[in-house]
Scaffold this motif. Structure first.
Motif, mmCIF file in Angstrom:
data_model
loop_
_atom_site.group_PDB
_atom_site.id
_atom_site.type_symbol
_atom_site.label_atom_id
_atom_site.label_comp_id
_atom_site.label_asym_id
_atom_site.label_seq_id
_atom_site.Cartn_x
_atom_site.Cartn_y
_atom_site.Cartn_z
ATOM 1 N N VAL A 118 -4.304 5.210 10.575
ATOM 2 C CA VAL A 118 -3.959 4.811 11.945
ATOM 3 C C VAL A 118 -3.610 3.319 12.024
ATOM 4 C CG1 VAL A 118 -4.810 4.665 14.314
ATOM 5 C CG2 VAL A 118 -5.380 6.644 12.907
ATOM 6 N N ALA A 119 -4.358 2.473 11.333
ATOM 7 C CA ALA A 119 -4.101 1.027 11.361
ATOM 8 C C ALA A 119 -2.737 0.716 10.745
ATOM 9 C CB ALA A 119 -5.201 0.274 10.616
ATOM 10 N N PHE A 120 -2.420 1.397 9.641
ATOM 11 C CA PHE A 120 -1.128 1.222 8.985
ATOM 12 C C PHE A 120 0.003 1.657 9.919
ATOM 13 C CE2 PHE A 120 2.116 3.158 6.038
ATOM 14 C CZ PHE A 120 2.641 1.967 5.579
ATOM 15 N N ALA A 121 -0.160 2.797 10.576
ATOM 16 C CA ALA A 121 0.846 3.308 11.504
ATOM 17 C C ALA A 121 1.056 2.358 12.682
ATOM 18 C CB ALA A 121 0.445 4.702 12.009
ATOM 19 N N ALA A 122 -0.039 1.829 13.223
ATOM 20 C CA ALA A 122 0.057 0.901 14.357
ATOM 21 C C ALA A 122 0.771 -0.385 13.944
ATOM 22 C CB ALA A 122 -1.330 0.600 14.905
ATOM 23 N N ALA A 123 0.465 -0.898 12.761
ATOM 24 C CA ALA A 123 1.101 -2.124 12.268
ATOM 25 C C ALA A 123 2.591 -1.877 12.003
ATOM 26 C CB ALA A 123 0.407 -2.598 11.000
ATOM 27 N N PHE A 124 2.909 -0.709 11.455
ATOM 28 C CA PHE A 124 4.298 -0.360 11.147
ATOM 29 C C PHE A 124 5.129 -0.298 12.430
ATOM 30 C CE2 PHE A 124 7.643 2.852 10.290
ATOM 31 C CZ PHE A 124 8.310 2.190 9.264
ATOM 32 N N GLU A 125 4.575 0.220 13.498
ATOM 33 C CA GLU A 125 5.295 0.360 14.773
ATOM 34 C C GLU A 125 5.673 -0.987 15.388
ATOM 35 O OE1 GLU A 125 6.741 2.956 16.295
ATOM 36 O OE2 GLU A 125 6.181 3.963 14.437
ATOM 37 N N LYS A 126 5.026 -2.063 14.980
ATOM 38 C CA LYS A 126 5.324 -3.394 15.533
ATOM 39 C C LYS A 126 6.618 -3.982 14.963
ATOM 40 C CE LYS A 126 0.485 -4.532 16.341
ATOM 41 N NZ LYS A 126 -0.649 -5.340 15.898
ATOM 42 N N PHE A 127 7.107 -3.413 13.863
ATOM 43 C CA PHE A 127 8.312 -3.942 13.228
ATOM 44 C C PHE A 127 9.577 -3.523 13.976
ATOM 45 C CE2 PHE A 127 5.469 -4.227 9.526
ATOM 46 C CZ PHE A 127 5.782 -5.501 9.066
ATOM 47 N N SER A 128 10.636 -4.298 13.775
ATOM 48 C CA SER A 128 11.948 -3.948 14.336
ATOM 49 C C SER A 128 12.475 -2.720 13.606
ATOM 50 C CB SER A 128 12.925 -5.107 14.145
ATOM 51 O OG SER A 128 13.228 -5.261 12.761
ATOM 52 N N LEU A 129 13.475 -2.070 14.199
ATOM 53 C CA LEU A 129 14.079 -0.900 13.564
ATOM 54 C C LEU A 129 14.640 -1.234 12.185
ATOM 55 C CD1 LEU A 129 15.915 0.784 16.566
ATOM 56 C CD2 LEU A 129 13.876 1.599 15.386
ATOM 57 N N THR A 130 15.229 -2.397 12.055
ATOM 58 C CA THR A 130 15.809 -2.808 10.775
ATOM 59 C C THR A 130 14.741 -2.919 9.707
ATOM 60 O OG1 THR A 130 17.568 -4.022 11.904
ATOM 61 C CG2 THR A 130 17.142 -4.619 9.618
ATOM 62 N N LYS A 131 13.623 -3.556 10.034
ATOM 63 C CA LYS A 131 12.557 -3.721 9.044
ATOM 64 C C LYS A 131 11.889 -2.387 8.723
ATOM 65 C CE LYS A 131 11.697 -8.576 9.734
ATOM 66 N NZ LYS A 131 10.706 -9.643 9.845
ATOM 67 N N LYS A 132 11.758 -1.525 9.714
ATOM 68 C CA LYS A 132 11.209 -0.189 9.454
ATOM 69 C C LYS A 132 12.106 0.548 8.461
ATOM 70 C CE LYS A 132 9.019 0.599 13.948
ATOM 71 N NZ LYS A 132 9.096 1.384 15.188
ATOM 72 N N LYS A 133 13.398 0.459 8.694
ATOM 73 C CA LYS A 133 14.362 1.140 7.832
ATOM 74 C C LYS A 133 14.278 0.597 6.401
ATOM 75 C CE LYS A 133 19.292 1.997 7.412
ATOM 76 N NZ LYS A 133 20.600 1.613 7.887
ATOM 77 N N GLU A 134 14.109 -0.717 6.258
ATOM 78 C CA GLU A 134 13.986 -1.304 4.924
ATOM 79 C C GLU A 134 12.787 -0.723 4.180
ATOM 80 O OE1 GLU A 134 13.828 -5.494 5.773
ATOM 81 O OE2 GLU A 134 16.012 -5.653 5.970
ATOM 82 N N PRO A 148 -0.271 -3.632 2.254
ATOM 83 C CA PRO A 148 -0.829 -4.920 2.696
ATOM 84 C C PRO A 148 0.194 -5.772 3.465
ATOM 85 C CG PRO A 148 -1.248 -4.569 0.352
ATOM 86 C CD PRO A 148 -0.354 -3.466 0.811
ATOM 87 N N MET A 149 1.476 -5.676 3.075
ATOM 88 C CA MET A 149 2.516 -6.445 3.765
ATOM 89 C C MET A 149 2.630 -5.981 5.212
ATOM 90 S SD MET A 149 5.456 -6.430 0.800
ATOM 91 C CE MET A 149 6.639 -7.429 1.694
ATOM 92 N N VAL A 150 2.665 -4.671 5.412
ATOM 93 C CA VAL A 150 2.783 -4.115 6.760
ATOM 94 C C VAL A 150 1.584 -4.531 7.598
ATOM 95 C CG1 VAL A 150 2.803 -1.967 8.097
ATOM 96 C CG2 VAL A 150 4.257 -2.189 6.063
ATOM 97 N N LEU A 151 0.393 -4.426 7.027
ATOM 98 C CA LEU A 151 -0.830 -4.771 7.769
ATOM 99 C C LEU A 151 -0.876 -6.251 8.140
ATOM 100 C CD1 LEU A 151 -3.341 -2.535 5.789
ATOM 101 C CD2 LEU A 151 -2.547 -2.186 8.149
ATOM 102 N N GLN A 152 -0.197 -7.093 7.332
ATOM 103 C CA GLN A 152 -0.153 -8.539 7.621
ATOM 104 C C GLN A 152 1.116 -8.927 8.390
ATOM 105 O OE1 GLN A 152 -0.758 -10.807 3.983
ATOM 106 N NE2 GLN A 152 -2.181 -9.248 3.243
#
Length: 190
Positions: free
Chosen positions: A138-154, A177-181
């Motif tokens: 859940v923490a990973f998913a929440a952190a991932f959702e904060k990124f822009s569409l471009t960064k998510k796609k990368e 760890p990158m996503v969480l930070q």
């Protein structure tokens, strides 16, 4: 007033580019500075650019592929070039003002008619492995959702492009760890 930069890396085409600018000034195009050089627009749409290179100076039409090209002067810079076409010159004497104005007017007319190259959108990347990881944490998913569409796609492409499962696992271990930070995959290069 600050001087605008033109593409003329070796500064051998200053006079020739001034002649081109004078010809273009007779049209409705507006001179702007984009991508480190002179681009001419019509109602904020890029129509053409000018610049100098080692062995030539020239005009490139953003949607030149749609021009009739009666004089057969336009070329694609590379095999991968979709719509952009260049008109290269080696001297001021090679500039035919009336022909250049004819090409520019056709480019403007095409823009008015909506004739332009539309880049095809890539299909959305789907990665079941990545989706499973998001569901597990859940923490990973929440952190991932904060990124822009471009960064998510990368991130998605980075994981999905791995052919072997063990590579996907090792890449996931790297990016988690990158996503969480809140660090994007390519942030170090931006």
């Amino acid at each position: 007033m600050e001087e605008k930069h033109t593409w003329d890396k070796i500064n051998q085409w200053a006079d020739e580019l001034d002649v081109l600018k004078a010809i273009i000034a007779k049209t409705e195009l507006v001179e702007t500075n984009k991508w480190g050089g002179l681009i001419y627009t019509y109602h904020n749409k890029n129509i053409l650019g000018i610049g100098g290179f080692k062995s030539y100076f020239g005009i490139w039409f953003m949607n030149g592929v749609f021009l009739k090209d009666p004089a057969r002067v336009l070329i694609a810079a590379t095999d991968e070039t979709k719509a952009l076409r260049q008109w290269r010159f080696q001297s001021k004497e090679a500039l035919n003002e009336s022909l250049i104005l004819q090409y520019i007017q056709e480019a403007i007319d095409n823009e008015v008619k909506g004739i332009s190259h539309k880049p095809q959108k890539k299909e959305a990347v789907v990665c079941a492995f990545f989706a499973h990881e998001l569901q597990k944490d859940v923490a990973f998913a929440a952190a991932f959702e904060k990124f822009s569409l471009t960064k998510k796609k990368e991130f998605l492409e980075y994981i999905a492009s791995a052919k072997q499962e063990k590579t996907k696992v090792s890449r996931m271990e790297k990016i988690k760890p990158m996503v969480l930070q809140n660090i994007g995959l390519h942030d170090q290069y931006r």
